[in-house]
Design an enzyme around this catalytic site. Structure first.
Site, PDB file in Angstrom:
ATOM      1  CB  VAL A   1      -0.851   0.886   6.580  1.00 55.28           C
ATOM      2  CG1 VAL A   1      -0.066   2.179   6.416  1.00 55.28           C
ATOM      3  CG2 VAL A   1      -0.155  -0.266   5.858  1.00 55.28           C
TER       4      VAL A   1
ATOM      5  CB  SER B   1      -1.252  -5.222  -8.921  1.00 57.20           C
ATOM      6  OG  SER B   1      -0.558  -6.192  -9.678  1.00 57.20           O
TER       7      SER B   1
ATOM      8  CE1 TYR C   1       0.248  -7.225  -4.513  1.00 63.21           C
ATOM      9  CE2 TYR C   1       0.123  -8.155  -6.730  1.00 63.21           C
ATOM     10  CZ  TYR C   1       0.488  -7.123  -5.871  1.00 63.21           C
ATOM     11  OH  TYR C   1       1.067  -5.991  -6.387  1.00 63.21           O
TER      12      TYR C   1
ATOM     13  CB  ALA D   1      -8.566 -11.683  -4.085  1.00 64.85           C
TER      14      ALA D   1
END
Length: 267
Positions: free
Chosen positions: A74, A155, A169, A171
């Site tokens: 992806v 998250s 992560y 950010a």
């Protein structure tokens, strides 16, 4: 405005997946796999996409729908474009997309020790991938007569911060929430809804070692901040995701819901 998407007969949420074409990324992971199986169980044809798939690891359908595994990177925009074109040619345009691909990368690394490569790798798999897939999905959804739905997985780290020192992560997942809002505002007139789910700490295979490393005391401290007093499970995410995908949420777009047992409570 696409009235077919915005009409919401009562109680039609999950039963409305029969005959739908869905793409779920990160489908090898626990959360993605749970969503794939739930959509197929409710009658959808689900293209389960993940770079880690092999013939032996691909999920199998256990319901009236179909599960079609797709090996897909992806982070490769050209590959994503080809995959959505293949789906449209084989089954018709996908009108449901769940962007579940992602991962925190290395944890507990001080910011002054994070390399450029480490930063960009995490941003690519969490934020760029959501952009690549949403862009292609919207292109095909606009060609359909029923609009569509996109659900992004962010998250709790994207809503507040991460306790495990994963700057890229946090950010990137905050970026996913911003992307969700922006796309919802843009594509709403085309009958396309875009929403987001922000899990808390979920005990899934990918981070099981990280959870174990907390030790009994560390886990107890974490759970003391969770109103429901337990870690999340992959199946806890399925209901909220299916709600956003279904017709019961036909007038809901641009929203992020925390699925974290009450560790984050935002008004």
């Amino acid at each position: 405005m696409n009235d077919a998407v915005n009409a919401s007969p009562g109680g039609a949420g999950r039963s409305g997946f029969a005959g739908k074409i869905a793409v779920v990324t990160g489908a090898y992971g626990d959360i993605g796999a749970a969503v794939v199986e739930a959509l197929a169980a409710h009658g959808a044809t689900v293209y389960a996409a993940d770079i880690r798939f092999t013939g032996a690891s691909a999920p199998r359908s256990h319901g009236p729908g179909r599960i079609i595994p797709v090996a897909l990177d992806v982070t490769d925009s050209a590959a994503v474009s080809s995959a959505f074109a293949h789906v449209a040619a084989a089954s018709g345009p996908a009108t449901l997309l769940v962007n579940a691909a992602g991962g925190p990368g290395r944890t507990r690394t001080p910011i002054d020790e994070v390399t450029d490569d480490a930063w960009h790798t995490v941003v690519r798999v969490n934020l760029d991938s959501a952009f690549h897939c949403a862009r292609e999905a919207v292109r095909w959804m606009k060609k359909s007569t029923v609009g569509g739905c996109v659900v992004n997985i962010s998250s709790g780290a994207g809503r507040t911060y991460s306790r495990t020192g994963v700057q890229a992560y946090a950010a990137a997942k905050a970026g996913v929430i911003g992307l969700t809002r922006q796309l919802a505002r843009e594509v709403g007139p085309a009958g396309i809804r875009v929403n987001c789910v922000a899990p808390g700490l979920v005990d899934v295979t990918a981070i099981h070692d990280e959870i174990t490393s907390l030790g009994a005391d560390g886990l107890e401290r974490h759970l003391s901040g969770v109103a429901m007093g337990r870690l999340g499970r992959a199946e806890d995410l399925v209901g909220p995701i299916l709600f956003f995908l279904g017709t019961d949420s036909a007038y809901v777009t641009g929203q992020t819901i925390s699925v974290d047992g009450g560790s984050t409570m935002l008004g």
